[in-house]
Design a protein around this motif. Structure first.
Motif, PDB file in Angstrom:
ATOM      1  N   THR A 195       7.829  -9.539   6.963  1.00 39.77           N
ATOM      2  CA  THR A 195       7.345  -9.088   5.370  1.00 39.77           C
ATOM      3  C   THR A 195       5.923  -8.445   5.962  1.00 39.77           C
ATOM      4  N   GLY A 196       5.629  -9.101   7.146  1.00 45.39           N
ATOM      5  CA  GLY A 196       4.516  -8.843   7.636  1.00 45.39           C
ATOM      6  C   GLY A 196       4.250  -6.651   7.996  1.00 45.39           C
ATOM      7  N   VAL A 197       5.033  -6.495   8.273  1.00 45.39           N
ATOM      8  CA  VAL A 197       5.033  -4.628   8.838  1.00 45.39           C
ATOM      9  C   VAL A 197       5.366  -4.271   7.440  1.00 45.39           C
ATOM     10  N   PRO A 198       5.933  -4.400   5.913  1.00 44.47           N
ATOM     11  CA  PRO A 198       5.503  -3.351   5.283  1.00 44.47           C
ATOM     12  C   PRO A 198       4.159  -3.861   4.650  1.00 44.47           C
ATOM     13  N   ALA A 199       3.672  -5.306   4.937  1.00 49.31           N
ATOM     14  CA  ALA A 199       2.101  -5.566   4.376  1.00 49.31           C
ATOM     15  C   ALA A 199       1.323  -4.441   5.235  1.00 49.31           C
ATOM     16  N   VAL A 200       1.334  -4.024   6.138  1.00 46.14           N
ATOM     17  CA  VAL A 200       0.942  -3.583   6.389  1.00 46.14           C
ATOM     18  C   VAL A 200       0.587  -1.970   6.230  1.00 46.14           C
ATOM     19  N   VAL A 201       1.864  -1.054   6.599  1.00 44.83           N
ATOM     20  CA  VAL A 201       2.484  -0.010   5.717  1.00 44.83           C
ATOM     21  C   VAL A 201       1.386  -0.139   4.688  1.00 44.83           C
ATOM     22  N   LEU A 202       2.060  -1.033   3.341  1.00 44.79           N
ATOM     23  CA  LEU A 202       1.400  -0.469   2.443  1.00 44.79           C
ATOM     24  C   LEU A 202       0.450  -0.857   2.159  1.00 44.79           C
ATOM     25  N   GLY A 203      -0.504  -1.416   3.360  1.00 44.31           N
ATOM     26  CA  GLY A 203      -2.183  -2.150   3.279  1.00 44.31           C
ATOM     27  C   GLY A 203      -2.993  -0.638   3.639  1.00 44.31           C
ATOM     28  N   HIS A 204      -2.109   0.290   4.851  1.00 44.47           N
ATOM     29  CA  HIS A 204      -2.791   1.704   4.967  1.00 44.47           C
ATOM     30  C   HIS A 204      -2.358   2.790   4.111  1.00 44.47           C
ATOM     31  N   ALA A 205      -1.394   2.249   3.661  1.00 44.68           N
ATOM     32  CA  ALA A 205      -1.266   3.686   2.410  1.00 44.68           C
ATOM     33  C   ALA A 205      -1.829   3.111   1.714  1.00 44.68           C
ATOM     34  N   THR A 258      -5.770  -0.465 -10.338  1.00 38.53           N
ATOM     35  CA  THR A 258      -5.087  -0.958  -9.832  1.00 38.53           C
ATOM     36  C   THR A 258      -4.382  -0.246  -8.669  1.00 38.53           C
ATOM     37  N   ASN A 259      -4.408  -0.387  -7.602  1.00 34.52           N
ATOM     38  CA  ASN A 259      -3.430   0.633  -6.841  1.00 34.52           C
ATOM     39  C   ASN A 259      -2.409  -0.220  -6.626  1.00 34.52           C
ATOM     40  N   GLY A 260      -1.410   0.047  -7.337  1.00 32.22           N
ATOM     41  CA  GLY A 260      -0.122  -0.560  -6.869  1.00 32.22           C
ATOM     42  C   GLY A 260       0.473  -0.842  -5.277  1.00 32.22           C
ATOM     43  N   LYS A 261      -0.431   0.099  -4.629  1.00 31.86           N
ATOM     44  CA  LYS A 261       0.433  -0.476  -3.331  1.00 31.86           C
ATOM     45  C   LYS A 261      -0.060  -1.195  -2.312  1.00 31.86           C
ATOM     46  N   ALA A 262      -1.698  -1.411  -2.930  1.00 28.82           N
ATOM     47  CA  ALA A 262      -2.972  -2.532  -2.561  1.00 28.82           C
ATOM     48  C   ALA A 262      -1.928  -3.980  -3.002  1.00 28.82           C
ATOM     49  N   VAL A 263      -1.166  -3.793  -4.353  1.00 32.92           N
ATOM     50  CA  VAL A 263      -0.793  -5.344  -5.044  1.00 32.92           C
ATOM     51  C   VAL A 263       0.022  -5.718  -4.475  1.00 32.92           C
ATOM     52  N   GLY A 264       1.335  -4.281  -4.174  1.00 34.62           N
ATOM     53  CA  GLY A 264       2.436  -5.148  -2.672  1.00 34.62           C
ATOM     54  C   GLY A 264       1.973  -4.981  -1.320  1.00 34.62           C
ATOM     55  N   SER A 265       1.196  -4.815  -1.057  1.00 35.68           N
ATOM     56  CA  SER A 265       0.402  -5.276   0.144  1.00 35.68           C
ATOM     57  C   SER A 265       0.035  -6.474   0.538  1.00 35.68           C
ATOM     58  N   ALA A 266      -0.191  -7.056  -0.586  1.00 29.44           N
ATOM     59  CA  ALA A 266      -1.266  -8.710  -0.669  1.00 29.44           C
ATOM     60  C   ALA A 266       0.055  -9.518  -1.241  1.00 29.44           C
ATOM     61  N   VAL A 267       1.084  -9.240  -2.336  1.00 26.75           N
ATOM     62  CA  VAL A 267       2.210  -9.983  -1.721  1.00 26.75           C
ATOM     63  C   VAL A 267       2.898 -10.436  -0.481  1.00 26.75           C
ATOM     64  N   CYS A 268       3.136  -9.084   0.332  1.00 30.01           N
ATOM     65  CA  CYS A 268       4.294  -8.758   1.437  1.00 30.01           C
ATOM     66  C   CYS A 268       3.051  -9.937   2.511  1.00 30.01           C
ATOM     67  N   ALA A 288       0.827 -12.461   1.790  1.00 32.97           N
ATOM     68  CA  ALA A 288       0.847 -13.528   1.243  1.00 32.97           C
ATOM     69  C   ALA A 288       2.631 -14.117   1.466  1.00 32.97           C
ATOM     70  N   LEU A 289       3.191 -13.185   1.409  1.00 34.57           N
ATOM     71  CA  LEU A 289       4.553 -13.897   1.690  1.00 34.57           C
ATOM     72  C   LEU A 289       5.280 -13.954   2.862  1.00 34.57           C
ATOM     73  N   CYS A 290       4.542 -13.541   3.491  1.00 40.82           N
ATOM     74  CA  CYS A 290       4.673 -13.593   5.671  1.00 40.82           C
ATOM     75  C   CYS A 290       4.672 -14.710   6.090  1.00 40.82           C
ATOM     76  N   LEU A 291       3.883 -16.286   5.402  1.00 39.21           N
ATOM     77  CA  LEU A 291       4.440 -17.145   5.507  1.00 39.21           C
ATOM     78  C   LEU A 291       6.076 -17.752   5.012  1.00 39.21           C
ATOM     79  N   VAL A 292       6.061 -17.740   4.162  1.00 45.01           N
ATOM     80  CA  VAL A 292       7.205 -18.065   3.654  1.00 45.01           C
ATOM     81  C   VAL A 292       8.676 -17.551   4.524  1.00 45.01           C
ATOM     82  N   SER A 293       7.939 -16.343   4.703  1.00 47.32           N
ATOM     83  CA  SER A 293       9.557 -15.715   5.050  1.00 47.32           C
ATOM     84  C   SER A 293       9.833 -14.866   6.757  1.00 47.32           C
ATOM     85  N   PHE A 294       8.758 -16.397   7.461  1.00 47.97           N
ATOM     86  CA  PHE A 294       9.073 -16.093   8.519  1.00 47.97           C
ATOM     87  C   PHE A 294       8.463 -14.807   9.410  1.00 47.97           C
ATOM     88  N   GLY A 295       7.452 -14.083   8.744  1.00 47.25           N
ATOM     89  CA  GLY A 295       6.750 -12.538   9.123  1.00 47.25           C
ATOM     90  C   GLY A 295       7.743 -11.548   9.575  1.00 47.25           C
TER      91      GLY A 295
END
Length: 188
Positions: free
Chosen positions: A133-143, A112-122, A124-131
């Motif tokens: 971690t949204g940009v890191p989730a997008v960047v990690l997801g595309h990478a 499993t790709n580590g960046k994919a796991v990081g993207s999913a975690v970021c 999921a944290l968007c809801l708790v961190s008021f968004g």
């Protein structure tokens, strides 16, 4: 205190078979022909005879004679003579070692790709961190998706989850900031 000379350890100076000679002798081990046979030794010899009979190496009268002699044997040497012309029990036949065909080998699971796991975690944290971690989730997801296409790793679902949550969070924040700027311009 002295002991009478009739006692065995005081005897005539000739060592008896059960007495030591004063010089330590090496033990001959289980294979010594003169060593007394145990019940287990006799049973092992009978097992070898049974295997020889079962393989057709002995006729029934010969088998019966040898089994009787095995149970009457006193030493390991006598037992060894009874089974000397037989293989020492059922012998495993060497099999040709052949490689397992590829169709029967288990398919290795891709890592499993580590960046994919990081993207999913970021994501999921968007809801708790008021968004935040949204940009890191997008960047990690595309990478992660680009890297997975190149390497064949798994985790596309995780990367896609992070992308969707990250874009939703970023879009909601962009919409909220736009509405605030419009509201400030209208009121002001």
């Amino acid at each position: 205190m002295t002991h009478p000379s009739w006692q065995p350890w005081q005897g005539s100076g000739v060592p008896q078979p059960w007495q030591g000679t004063g010089v330590p002798q090496p033990w001959a081990g289980a294979g010594a022909p003169a060593m007394l046979a145990s019940h287990a030794d006799r049973e092992r010899a009978v097992d070898v005879l049974k295997a020889g009979y079962g393989e057709g190496r002995l006729e029934h009268p010969e088998f019966e004679r040898r089994v009787a002699r095995a149970y009457a044997a006193r030493t390991v040497g006598e037992l060894a003579l009874l089974v000397a012309d037989l293989p020492q029990g059922p012998m495993a036949q060497p099999a040709a070692v052949m490689p397992v065909p590829g169709a029967f080998l288990p398919v290795p699971r891709p890592q499993t790709n580590g960046k994919a796991v990081g993207s999913a975690v970021c994501g999921a944290l968007c809801l708790v961190s008021f968004g935040l971690t949204g940009v890191p989730a997008v960047v990690l997801g595309h990478a992660a998706r680009a890297e997975m296409r190149r390497t064949g790793e798994s985790g596309d679902g995780l990367a896609l989850t992070g992308l969707v949550l990250g874009w939703l969070s970023t879009g909601c924040w962009a919409l909220l900031l736009t509405l605030m700027v419009v509201a400030a311009a209208v009121s002001g």
